[in-house]
Design a protein around this motif. Sequence first.
Motif, PDB file in Angstrom:
ATOM      1  N   LEU A   1       9.646   6.587  15.842  1.00  0.00           N
ATOM      2  CA  LEU A   1       9.761   5.766  14.644  1.00  0.00           C
ATOM      3  C   LEU A   1       9.403   6.574  13.403  1.00  0.00           C
ATOM      4  O   LEU A   1       8.377   7.259  13.368  1.00  0.00           O
ATOM      5  CB  LEU A   1       8.832   4.553  14.736  1.00  0.00           C
ATOM      6  CG  LEU A   1       9.201   3.468  15.744  1.00  0.00           C
ATOM      7  CD1 LEU A   1       7.971   2.697  16.169  1.00  0.00           C
ATOM      8  CD2 LEU A   1      10.237   2.511  15.132  1.00  0.00           C
ATOM      9  N   TYR A   2      10.233   6.480  12.371  1.00  0.00           N
ATOM     10  CA  TYR A   2       9.974   7.137  11.096  1.00  0.00           C
ATOM     11  C   TYR A   2       9.703   6.056  10.049  1.00  0.00           C
ATOM     12  O   TYR A   2      10.428   5.058   9.965  1.00  0.00           O
ATOM     13  CB  TYR A   2      11.184   7.951  10.636  1.00  0.00           C
ATOM     14  CG  TYR A   2      11.540   9.141  11.489  1.00  0.00           C
ATOM     15  CD1 TYR A   2      11.178  10.434  11.112  1.00  0.00           C
ATOM     16  CD2 TYR A   2      12.270   8.985  12.661  1.00  0.00           C
ATOM     17  CE1 TYR A   2      11.523  11.541  11.878  1.00  0.00           C
ATOM     18  CE2 TYR A   2      12.618  10.079  13.441  1.00  0.00           C
ATOM     19  CZ  TYR A   2      12.246  11.349  13.038  1.00  0.00           C
ATOM     20  OH  TYR A   2      12.592  12.430  13.804  1.00  0.00           O
ATOM     21  N   GLY A   3       8.688   6.267   9.238  1.00  0.00           N
ATOM     22  CA  GLY A   3       8.387   5.294   8.193  1.00  0.00           C
ATOM     23  C   GLY A   3       7.061   5.602   7.542  1.00  0.00           C
ATOM     24  O   GLY A   3       6.775   6.736   7.196  1.00  0.00           O
ATOM     25  N   HIS A   4       6.214   4.574   7.415  1.00  0.00           N
ATOM     26  CA  HIS A   4       4.916   4.783   6.765  1.00  0.00           C
ATOM     27  C   HIS A   4       4.036   3.581   7.060  1.00  0.00           C
ATOM     28  O   HIS A   4       4.524   2.475   7.321  1.00  0.00           O
ATOM     29  CB  HIS A   4       5.077   4.932   5.251  1.00  0.00           C
ATOM     30  CG  HIS A   4       4.156   5.926   4.619  1.00  0.00           C
ATOM     31  ND1 HIS A   4       2.806   5.681   4.461  1.00  0.00           N
ATOM     32  CD2 HIS A   4       4.372   7.168   4.104  1.00  0.00           C
ATOM     33  CE1 HIS A   4       2.245   6.738   3.871  1.00  0.00           C
ATOM     34  NE2 HIS A   4       3.173   7.655   3.656  1.00  0.00           N
ATOM     35  N   ALA A   5       2.727   3.803   6.990  1.00  0.00           N
ATOM     36  CA  ALA A   5       1.746   2.727   7.034  1.00  0.00           C
ATOM     37  C   ALA A   5       1.147   2.564   5.654  1.00  0.00           C
ATOM     38  O   ALA A   5       1.201   3.477   4.830  1.00  0.00           O
ATOM     39  CB  ALA A   5       0.655   3.048   8.063  1.00  0.00           C
ATOM     40  N   GLY A   6       0.573   1.407   5.389  1.00  0.00           N
ATOM     41  CA  GLY A   6      -0.031   1.151   4.086  1.00  0.00           C
ATOM     42  C   GLY A   6      -1.325   0.375   4.223  1.00  0.00           C
ATOM     43  O   GLY A   6      -1.380  -0.638   4.928  1.00  0.00           O
ATOM     44  N   GLU A   7      -2.358   0.854   3.546  1.00  0.00           N
ATOM     45  CA  GLU A   7      -3.660   0.184   3.556  1.00  0.00           C
ATOM     46  C   GLU A   7      -4.225   0.158   2.142  1.00  0.00           C
ATOM     47  O   GLU A   7      -4.278   1.189   1.475  1.00  0.00           O
ATOM     48  CB  GLU A   7      -4.659   0.940   4.446  1.00  0.00           C
ATOM     49  CG  GLU A   7      -4.248   1.119   5.884  1.00  0.00           C
ATOM     50  CD  GLU A   7      -4.348  -0.145   6.704  1.00  0.00           C
ATOM     51  OE1 GLU A   7      -5.203  -1.000   6.380  1.00  0.00           O
ATOM     52  OE2 GLU A   7      -3.575  -0.283   7.658  1.00  0.00           O
ATOM     53  N   LEU A   8      -4.594  -1.002   1.681  1.00  0.00           N
ATOM     54  CA  LEU A   8      -5.434  -1.113   0.494  1.00  0.00           C
ATOM     55  C   LEU A   8      -6.236  -2.384   0.638  1.00  0.00           C
ATOM     56  O   LEU A   8      -5.884  -3.230   1.473  1.00  0.00           O
ATOM     57  CB  LEU A   8      -4.622  -1.063  -0.801  1.00  0.00           C
ATOM     58  CG  LEU A   8      -3.815  -2.253  -1.268  1.00  0.00           C
ATOM     59  CD1 LEU A   8      -3.329  -2.012  -2.687  1.00  0.00           C
ATOM     60  CD2 LEU A   8      -2.628  -2.527  -0.389  1.00  0.00           C
ATOM     61  N   PRO A   9      -7.337  -2.542  -0.080  1.00  0.00           N
ATOM     62  CA  PRO A   9      -8.220  -3.672   0.176  1.00  0.00           C
ATOM     63  C   PRO A   9      -7.475  -4.996   0.305  1.00  0.00           C
ATOM     64  O   PRO A   9      -6.757  -5.418  -0.604  1.00  0.00           O
ATOM     65  CB  PRO A   9      -9.149  -3.663  -1.045  1.00  0.00           C
ATOM     66  CG  PRO A   9      -9.227  -2.220  -1.415  1.00  0.00           C
ATOM     67  CD  PRO A   9      -7.845  -1.691  -1.173  1.00  0.00           C
TER      68      PRO A   9
ATOM     69  N   GLY B   1       0.805  -1.210   0.000  1.00  0.00           N
ATOM     70  CA  GLY B   1       0.000   0.000   0.000  1.00  0.00           C
ATOM     71  C   GLY B   1       0.840   1.262   0.000  1.00  0.00           C
ATOM     72  O   GLY B   1       1.822   1.389  -0.739  1.00  0.00           O
ATOM     73  N   SER B   2       0.485   2.184   0.866  1.00  0.00           N
ATOM     74  CA  SER B   2       1.069   3.528   0.824  1.00  0.00           C
ATOM     75  C   SER B   2       2.525   3.616   1.259  1.00  0.00           C
ATOM     76  O   SER B   2       3.124   4.685   1.151  1.00  0.00           O
ATOM     77  CB  SER B   2       0.224   4.487   1.660  1.00  0.00           C
ATOM     78  OG  SER B   2      -0.982   4.765   0.999  1.00  0.00           O
TER      79      SER B   2
ATOM     80  N   TRP C   1      -1.137   2.825  -8.176  1.00  0.00           N
ATOM     81  CA  TRP C   1       0.113   3.100  -8.888  1.00  0.00           C
ATOM     82  C   TRP C   1       1.199   3.657  -7.957  1.00  0.00           C
ATOM     83  O   TRP C   1       1.585   2.983  -7.001  1.00  0.00           O
ATOM     84  CB  TRP C   1      -0.157   4.032 -10.083  1.00  0.00           C
ATOM     85  CG  TRP C   1       0.983   4.077 -11.064  1.00  0.00           C
ATOM     86  CD1 TRP C   1       1.569   3.008 -11.686  1.00  0.00           C
ATOM     87  CD2 TRP C   1       1.672   5.242 -11.521  1.00  0.00           C
ATOM     88  NE1 TRP C   1       2.577   3.446 -12.511  1.00  0.00           N
ATOM     89  CE2 TRP C   1       2.661   4.799 -12.430  1.00  0.00           C
ATOM     90  CE3 TRP C   1       1.555   6.611 -11.262  1.00  0.00           C
ATOM     91  CZ2 TRP C   1       3.532   5.682 -13.079  1.00  0.00           C
ATOM     92  CZ3 TRP C   1       2.409   7.496 -11.913  1.00  0.00           C
ATOM     93  CH2 TRP C   1       3.385   7.030 -12.810  1.00  0.00           C
ATOM     94  N   ALA C   2       1.700   4.849  -8.225  1.00  0.00           N
ATOM     95  CA  ALA C   2       2.807   5.410  -7.439  1.00  0.00           C
ATOM     96  C   ALA C   2       2.429   5.688  -5.996  1.00  0.00           C
ATOM     97  O   ALA C   2       3.294   5.941  -5.155  1.00  0.00           O
ATOM     98  CB  ALA C   2       3.301   6.705  -8.087  1.00  0.00           C
ATOM     99  N   ALA C   3       1.137   5.636  -5.694  1.00  0.00           N
ATOM    100  CA  ALA C   3       0.671   5.893  -4.331  1.00  0.00           C
ATOM    101  C   ALA C   3       0.606   4.635  -3.482  1.00  0.00           C
ATOM    102  O   ALA C   3       0.501   4.735  -2.263  1.00  0.00           O
ATOM    103  CB  ALA C   3      -0.708   6.547  -4.361  1.00  0.00           C
TER     104      ALA C   3
END
Length: 362
Positions: free
Chosen positions: A300-308, A48-49, A240-242
């Motif tokens: 903490l530095y980073g990112h979370a990701g969610e998609l179906p 995901g993101s 896509w890029a997201a």
Amino acid sequence: MKSLAAELVVPGAVVVLKTPHGDFNFAHGTRTYRGSDPVTLADRTRIGSITKTWTGTVILQLVQEGRLKLDDPVSKYHRGVPNGRKITIAQLLNMRSGLYSYSETPELNQALDSGPRKVWSPQELLDLAFGQKPWFAPDNGFYYSNTNAVLLGLIAEKLDGKPLARIFQDRLFTPLGLADTLFPFPGVSGLPAPHPRGYMYGTNTGMLYSQALPAALQQRARKGALKPRDVTELNPSWVWAAGAGISTAGDLAAWAEALVRGNLLDARLQRVRLASTKSPDAGSLDTARYGLAIARFGGLYGHAGELPGFSTFAAHDPANHVTLVVWTNLTPAPDGRSPATTIARAVARQVYTGPAGTDPLQ
């Protein structure tokens, strides 16, 4: 973790935790709903993101190379963007452009439900976004928009003269040795083996305005009386890029460390990137502060990701040398929570000691 995974009703969950005192790897559950094939650390999953950190890093590399500037207007590289002469590259990166997110349009969500294998072009996504009024004038607020990342992906392709998949491979995956990480070409709907199946309750259209199921359906889901939908083959070109990236827990840990330690940027630009998350008005992504395509969750530095069907969290704490990665093969949870971020918060509470009731990811 097992009890929390059961509470969230996730078929499978993987946790990778690296600390100076030792590492902890946890794989719980199965690749399929009520199946018998266990998830493993080697499984590839949709991230995901977290993909936005790849896109943002490439853009910052291009800034470093003098091929564009953070204060350049978007109109310099792409025509037809609402407020394009006033929106800067930095405002695309830090979600302060105000551009409407195409992923929130009923048209996209209806199409995802009725034609999950449809291949979307970046321009189709932008057309959906540009048909809506921006939320605010550039730099007058924070609004998390996938439209920003799609524009950045197109700008990267224009300047580097390659498809985004090749840019990521050449600039990020190969230098870091991320052998199990890839950015799929638009026509590819599946994941390379080994991988779990991804599940969600309800439909994209039904979840557009609320991630939580009605109370009665939440209860049925927890009892196993409501079966989730298998959305593994939903073509990821719509993000896509997201958000279309694919990786493993091990590669995500290596990526989070490189992202935060600055392996791919010079020291000055890396300082600018990390500092961009410290502004009080940097906005929020759940409990995070957001900067130049990177989020800060406490230390903490980073990112979370969610998609179906897939929920992911990947971050690194440079001060305490802690790396945390979580993924699950269901999202959202029946009560609307992000499974990966919820599990990451529980793990972080075990790592970071503090006053009772404090949230280590804030």
